[in-house]
Design an enzyme around this catalytic site. Structure first.
Site, PDB file in Angstrom:
ATOM      1  N   ASN A 383       0.806  -1.221   0.000  1.00  0.00           N
ATOM      2  CA  ASN A 383       0.000   0.000   0.000  1.00  0.00           C
ATOM      3  C   ASN A 383       0.842   1.275   0.000  1.00  0.00           C
ATOM      4  OD1 ASN A 383      -2.554   1.633   0.878  1.00  0.00           O
ATOM      5  ND2 ASN A 383      -1.033   2.026   2.478  1.00  0.00           N
ATOM      6  N   TYR A 448       3.653   7.769 -11.964  1.00  0.00           N
ATOM      7  CA  TYR A 448       2.717   7.043 -11.096  1.00  0.00           C
ATOM      8  C   TYR A 448       1.893   6.038 -11.917  1.00  0.00           C
ATOM      9  CZ  TYR A 448      -0.983   6.792  -7.478  1.00  0.00           C
ATOM     10  OH  TYR A 448      -1.890   6.390  -6.536  1.00  0.00           O
ATOM     11  N   ALA A 480     -10.085   7.401  -2.436  1.00  0.00           N
ATOM     12  CA  ALA A 480     -10.394   7.707  -1.035  1.00  0.00           C
ATOM     13  C   ALA A 480      -9.750   9.022  -0.638  1.00  0.00           C
ATOM     14  CB  ALA A 480      -9.868   6.589  -0.131  1.00  0.00           C
TER      15      ALA A 480
HETATM   16  P1  NAI Z   1      -1.036   8.236   2.262  1.00  0.00           P
HETATM   17  O1  NAI Z   1       0.009   9.219   1.845  1.00  0.00           O
HETATM   18  O2  NAI Z   1      -1.919   8.608   3.404  1.00  0.00           O
HETATM   19  O3  NAI Z   1      -0.380   6.826   2.585  1.00  0.00           O
HETATM   20  C1  NAI Z   1       0.796   6.360   1.993  1.00  0.00           C
HETATM   21  C2  NAI Z   1       1.733   5.957   3.100  1.00  0.00           C
HETATM   22  O4  NAI Z   1       2.884   5.338   2.547  1.00  0.00           O
HETATM   23  C3  NAI Z   1       2.236   7.149   3.917  1.00  0.00           C
HETATM   24  O5  NAI Z   1       1.905   6.951   5.287  1.00  0.00           O
HETATM   25  C4  NAI Z   1       3.732   7.153   3.680  1.00  0.00           C
HETATM   26  O6  NAI Z   1       4.484   7.576   4.805  1.00  0.00           O
HETATM   27  C5  NAI Z   1       4.007   5.701   3.326  1.00  0.00           C
HETATM   28  N1  NAI Z   1       5.237   5.563   2.560  1.00  0.00           N
HETATM   29  C6  NAI Z   1       5.690   6.337   1.558  1.00  0.00           C
HETATM   30  N2  NAI Z   1       6.874   5.890   1.110  1.00  0.00           N
HETATM   31  C7  NAI Z   1       7.166   4.783   1.837  1.00  0.00           C
HETATM   32  C8  NAI Z   1       8.248   3.875   1.835  1.00  0.00           C
HETATM   33  N3  NAI Z   1       9.271   4.028   0.979  1.00  0.00           N
HETATM   34  N4  NAI Z   1       8.227   2.839   2.706  1.00  0.00           N
HETATM   35  C9  NAI Z   1       7.216   2.680   3.575  1.00  0.00           C
HETATM   36  N5  NAI Z   1       6.162   3.539   3.633  1.00  0.00           N
HETATM   37  C10 NAI Z   1       6.142   4.572   2.771  1.00  0.00           C
HETATM   38  O7  NAI Z   1      -1.926   7.934   0.974  1.00  0.00           O
HETATM   39  P2  NAI Z   1      -3.139   6.940   0.672  1.00  0.00           P
HETATM   40  O8  NAI Z   1      -4.106   7.665  -0.153  1.00  0.00           O
HETATM   41  O9  NAI Z   1      -3.600   6.284   1.895  1.00  0.00           O
HETATM   42  O10 NAI Z   1      -2.427   5.898  -0.310  1.00  0.00           O
HETATM   43  C11 NAI Z   1      -2.296   4.517  -0.062  1.00  0.00           C
HETATM   44  C12 NAI Z   1      -2.064   3.813  -1.389  1.00  0.00           C
HETATM   45  O11 NAI Z   1      -3.234   3.923  -2.190  1.00  0.00           O
HETATM   46  C13 NAI Z   1      -0.930   4.369  -2.235  1.00  0.00           C
HETATM   47  O12 NAI Z   1      -0.254   3.318  -2.872  1.00  0.00           O
HETATM   48  C14 NAI Z   1      -1.642   5.214  -3.250  1.00  0.00           C
HETATM   49  O13 NAI Z   1      -0.890   5.375  -4.429  1.00  0.00           O
HETATM   50  C15 NAI Z   1      -2.880   4.376  -3.481  1.00  0.00           C
HETATM   51  N6  NAI Z   1      -3.995   5.086  -4.068  1.00  0.00           N
HETATM   52  C16 NAI Z   1      -4.686   6.010  -3.352  1.00  0.00           C
HETATM   53  C17 NAI Z   1      -5.753   6.631  -3.943  1.00  0.00           C
HETATM   54  C18 NAI Z   1      -6.603   7.569  -3.166  1.00  0.00           C
HETATM   55  O14 NAI Z   1      -7.642   7.990  -3.717  1.00  0.00           O
HETATM   56  N7  NAI Z   1      -6.269   7.897  -1.927  1.00  0.00           N
HETATM   57  C19 NAI Z   1      -6.119   6.410  -5.348  1.00  0.00           C
HETATM   58  C20 NAI Z   1      -5.396   5.347  -5.956  1.00  0.00           C
HETATM   59  C21 NAI Z   1      -4.352   4.740  -5.338  1.00  0.00           C
END
Ligand code: NAI
Length: 703
Positions: A383, A448, A480
Site C-alpha cells: 500500500n 505514477y 479515497a
Molecule cells: P497516504 O500518503 O496517506 O499513505 C501512503 C503511506 O505510505 C504514507 O503513510 C507514507 O508515509 C508511506 N510511505 C511512503 N513511502 C514509503 C516507503 N518508501 N516505505 C514505507 N512507507 C512509505 O496515501 P493513501 O491515499 O492512503 O495511499 C495509499 C495507497 O493507495 C498508495 O499506494 C496510493 O498510491 C494508493 N492510491 C490512493 C488513492 C486515493 O484515492 N487515496 C487512489 C489510488 C491509489
C-alpha cells in the site's frame, strides 16, 4: 542493573491456569457480588464476571517483571485494559501469552512505564480476551527512553449519569486474595506499615472488580457477555471498609466513562475508566491466527486496513517510513507507532516497522519483522505510496525514479520474501494497490501511472505462480480521501470518500474465503466494479500465410478495434493459442476455443463425462462422491459402471469413497497444477471410505 530494554518483543508465557466454577464464584464474592447477583455466585447457570480475566495476571505479572528487570521495590500496577472477544466459560483452562511492547521514561525522579500485551485463550484455542498491562516502576526512571504517547480520556463536564455506591468490607482483601494475589501488603499490617501505609490496603484489582460489577448492573444487567472492553488507571490506595462510588457517564451508544471515588475523602482511586458494551460483532470474515503486513500503514488507507485486520483477529505489522507525501522529509516510525497504539487499544496485536519499501533490504526487514514478532505471514498489502506529479515534458529522471522505486520496486521488494514464506506454508494473500491513473491514465502522473500498471503486470504472473500454493494475488484501484488526494479531489467529493469504504473489499480479497486471483477492482465511497484486460476475437488480416500489408490492416481496423463480446485470458499462452486457432480457422477468424479463465467447479463436473477414459474402466464398478467446499463448491457424484460414466449433482447414498476438497484446490488438481498425492499428504485432499478406489480417479479421467 536497570531495565532490560532488549526484552521488547520477547514472548512471555504461555502461563496457564486451570479453574472451576468455584474459582469464578469466589472471585465474584471477592468483588462484592452476593444474592442480588446470584448468577455470578451459584453454580446453577453460573456466568463468569469478565473482570475475572485479571486472575490470569497473577502469574503473568511476575513473569513480566522478571523479563523487564524492573526494580521490584518500586512497582505498581499502573493501568489495565481488557478487551473481551468471547465469554469466559464457567470452568476450564486459561492460557496466556504476551510480550513486552514498550518502555517509556517519565524522568529520573518520576519513574518508568513498562507496557505488555497479552492474549488469553481457552483450552480449545478460542480467543477469550486480550489485555494491555502497564507497570509503573517508580525507581527506574531516567533511562533515556521515549516519553509515553498521550492518549486522553476526556470526561464530560456534567455530573455523572449514574453513581453506584459500594461498600467493600473491612475483611474484603482477605476474601479477594484467595483469587490469587497473596501479596502481604493487603493482609499483613506490619508489612503495610513498612511500605508507608497505615495498615493493609485494598487490592486495586478488587476495587476494579467492584466497578466492573457496578457497570454491568447499570449498563448491561445480567449480561456480562456483552462487555466488550474495560480499561482504567489505578491512582490512589484505598483502605478496606471505606465506602466507594463508581461514577458513570454514558458518552455514546455502547460506551461509558467511569471513575471510582473514595466516598469519604472524594479522592479518585481509579481514573480514566472506559467501558464498552454491546453484542459481539457478527464478523464472519476473520483473520484469527493470521499475520498481516500492511506497508505505508501509518496513515490514510493503510491505517484503516491495519485496524480492520486487527479488529478481525489478525496480528499486524504496521509498516511506514514516515515523511511527506512526495517521499521527502525525515524518516520516522512515529506514524506506524501511533497506529500500533490504536490497535492495542482495541485489544489487537501489532508491531511497528519503519523500513522503507523502496530498498530490497527494507523489504526483507519488513517480512523479517513479521516472522520475528509473530512467526508467520499470511497477508501482505502493498500500500505504501508517494506522488511526484509533473507533466511528462517537465518530469525529471529523479521524479520518475522515486515514484517507481516506492510503488513498483517497493511492492516487489516486500512481495519477494513474503512470497517465499507463503509458498513454503502453502497459503498466502497478496494485494497490490494500483490506481485509476495506471488503468486509464491521468494528466501529470506518467511516473505514477507506469508504476501502478506495472503492479498489475506483477500480479498477473504471481497469480499463476501462486496458484498451486494457494497464494492469491489481487489488486484494487481505490478512490479515497487522504493526504494524497486532498488537493486533487473536489471538496464535496473528498468529504464523501472515507478510506473505511475501501477496506471491506480489500479485507475480503485478503481473506481465506477469497475465491479469486488476478482480479482488479475499482472501489471507493460505496461503489465497486471490476476492471479487466479484455480481448476480442483474433481478426485474421490477409490470407493468414503471408504478412498483411499496411493497407489490409487499415481496411480491417474497425473489426480489430471492436471489443464487442470481448473475453479475458487467464494467461498469455491461452491468448496465443487462440490466435493460432484463428489462423487455421476459416477467413475472418473467431474467438478461438481456449478457455477464458480457470473453469468453475460445476464446469469441471460438466466436463467429466467427456474426460472419461472408457478403456481404463474395464471391470470397474464404483461410485465417487465429491464434496467441494468454498465458493462454487457443492456435492456431485460420479458412477462408473459397465464401461460408462454418469455424473450428477448431489449426494449418493452409498459411495465407495468420498473426496473432500476446497474448490480452489480441486480446480488446481484438475488443472494438473496440484498433484493429487501432494494434495493428499498435505491434508488438502481428504478421502473417506475405500482409499484404494480413489486412486482410480486419476486413471479414469484425463482432462
Ligand atoms: P497516504 O500518503 O496517506 O499513505 C501512503 C503511506 O505510505 C504514507 O503513510 C507514507 O508515509 C508511506 N510511505 C511512503 N513511502 C514509503 C516507503 N518508501 N516505505 C514505507 N512507507 C512509505 O496515501 P493513501 O491515499 O492512503 O495511499 C495509499 C495507497 O493507495 C498508495 O499506494 C496510493 O498510491 C494508493 N492510491 C490512493 C488513492 C486515493 O484515492 N487515496 C487512489 C489510488 C491509489
Amino acid at each position: 542493573m536497570g531495565l532490560n530494554l532488549d526484552a521488547v518483543g520477547r514472548e512471555i508465557g504461555p502461563v496457564t491456569k486451570a479453574y472451576t466454577w468455584k474459582d469464578a464464584a469466589l472471585y465474584a464474592l471477592g468483588v462484592g457480588a452476593g444474592f442480588p447477583e446470584l448468577e455470578y455466585c451459584y453454580e446453577n447457570g453460573l456466568k463468569v464476571l469478565p473482570s475475572f480475566a485479571i486472575t490470569t495476571l497473577y502469574d503473568f505479572l511476575p513473569a513480566l517483571a522478571a523479563a523487564s528487570n524492573v526494580n521490584l521495590a518500586g512497582i505498581l500496577h499502573g493501568e489495565q485494559a481488557l478487551v473481551f472477544h468471547n465469554p469466559i466459560p464457567p470452568e476450564g483452562t486459561l492460557s496466556t501469552v504476551g510480550r513486552i511492547t514498550a518502555f517509556y521514561d517519565k524522568g529520573r525522579d518520576r519513574g518508568a512505564l513498562v507496557l505488555a500485551e497479552s492474549v488469553t485463550r481457552d483450552g480449545n484455542g478460542r480467543k477469550l480476551f486480550s489485555g494491555v498491562t502497564t507497570l509503573f516502576s517508580r525507581l527506574d526512571g531516567g533511562f533515556g527512553g521515549p516519553a509515553a504517547p498521550r492518549a486522553e480520556v476526556v470526561f464530560p463536564g456534567r455530573p455523572p449519569d449514574a453513581v453506584a455506591a459500594g461498600k467493600p468490607s473491612e475483611n474484603q482483601p482477605l476474601l479477594f486474595r484467595l483469587s490469587g494475589d497473596v501479596f502481604p501488603l493487603h493482609v499483613d499490617a506490619a508489612f503495610a506499615r513498612r511500605a508507608g501505609f497505615e495498615g493493609p490496603i485494598m487490592h486495586g484489582l478488587c476495587t476494579h472488580g467492584f466497578a466492573c460489577l457496578a457497570l454491568i448492573n447499570r449498563l448491561t444487567p445480567g449480561a456480562p457477555e456483552k462487555v466488550r472492553r474495560l480499561s482504567c488507571r489505578f491512582t490512589r490506595p484505598l483502605y478496606p471498609g471505606t465506602p466507594i462510588e463508581t461514577r458513570i457517564w454514558q458518552v455514546a451508544a455502547g460506551r461509558a466513562l467511569w471513575q471510582v471515588v473514595n466516598a469519604v475523602s472524594g479522592e479518585i482511586v481509579i481514573d480514566r475508566g472506559e467501558f464498552e458494551f454491546g453484542e459481539a460483532p457478527a464478523d464472519t470474515v476473520r483473520f484469527d491466527g493470521q499475520v498481516a503486513v500492511v506497508t505505508g500503514a501509518g496513515g490514510g488507507l493503510g491505517r484503516v486496513y491495519a485496524l480492520e485486520l486487527a479488529r478481525r483477529g489478525a496480528r499486524v505489522v504496521v509498516n511506514d517510513l514516515g515523511g511527506g507525501r512526495d517521499g521527502t522529509g525525515e524518516a520516522t516510525r512515529a506514524p506506524a507507532e501511533r497506529v500500533v497504539e490504536e490497535i492495542r487499544a482495541l485489544g489487537g496485536e501489532a508491531v511497528a516497522n519503519g523500513d522503507s519499501v523502496a530498498a530490497a533490504e527494507g523489504g526483507e526487514a519488513i517480512v523479517a519483522a513479521a516472522l520475528k514478532a509473530f512467526g508467520r505471514l499470511d497477508v501482505l498489502i502493498n500500500n505504501a505510496g508517494i506522488l511526484r506529479d509533473k507533466s511528462f515534458a517537465k518530469m525529471s529522471p529523479g521524479e520518475w525514479r522515486a515514484v517507481l522505486d516506492v510503488h513498483l520496486d517497493g511492492a516487489c521488494h516486500v512481495t519477494r520474501p513474503a512470497f517465499a514464506v507463503m509458498k513454503e506454508q502453502g497459503y498466502g494473500r497478496i494485494l497490490m494497490t494500483t490506481s485509476g491513473s495506471g488503468l486509464y491514465g491521468n494528466f501529470g502522473q506518467a511516473n505514477y501511472s507506469a508504476a501502478k500498471l506495472g503492479l498489475v503486470g506483477l500480479m498477473n504472473t504471481l497469480k499463476i505462480e501462486g496458484l498451486r500454493h494457494d497464494i492469491k494475488v489481487n489488486a484494487v484501484a481505490q478512490v479515497a480521501a487522504s493526504r494524497l488526494t486532498e488537493d486533487v479531489m473536489p471538496g464535496d467529493l473528498f468529504g464523501r470518500m472515507a478510506p473505511e469504504a475501501v477496506a471491506p473489499l480489500v479485507l475480503f480479497l485478503c481473506s481465506r474465503d477469497c475465491p479469486v486471483s488476478g482480479r482488479v477492482y475499482n472501489v471507493g465511497a460505496g461503489f465497486a466494479n471490476r476492471a479487466a484486460v479484455v480481448t476480442w476475437r483474433n481478426v485474421v488480416v490477409g490470407d493468414a500465410r503471408t504478412p498483411p500489408t499496411v493497407e489490409a490492416v487499415v481496411d480491417s481496423l474497425a473489426r480489430i478495434d471492436s471489443l464487442e463480446g470481448g473475453r479475458e485470458y487467464w494467461e498469455a499462452i491461452l491468448q496465443i493459442g487462440d490466435a493460432a486457432a484463428a489462423l487455421s480457422a476459416p477467413a475472418g477468424g473467431g474467438p478461438g476455443a481456449g478457455p477464458a479463465g480457470p473453469p468453475s467447479v460445476a464446469e469441471v463436473f460438466a466436463a467429466m463425462p467427456g474426460a472419461f477414459v472408457a478403456e481404463a474402466a474395464a471391470g470397474v464398478d464404483v461410485v465417487f462422491q465429491f464434496d467441494i467446499s468454498g465458493r462454487g463448491g457443492g456435492s456431485w457424484h460420479c458412477i462408473v459402471r459397465g464401461g460408462a460414466c454418469t455424473v450428477a449433482e448431489g449426494a449418493h447414498d452409498r459411495p465407495a469413497c468420498t473426496v473432500r476438497m476446497a474448490a480452489d484446490d480441486f480446480l488446481a488438481m484438475m488443472a494438473g497444477t496440484l498433484p493429487a498425492m501432494q494434495a493428499y499428504t498435505s491434508g488438502r485432499l481428504k478421502i473417506e471410505g475405500d482409499i484404494m478406489k480413489s486412486q482410480l480417479i486419476e486413471k479414469l479421467f484425463k482432462f
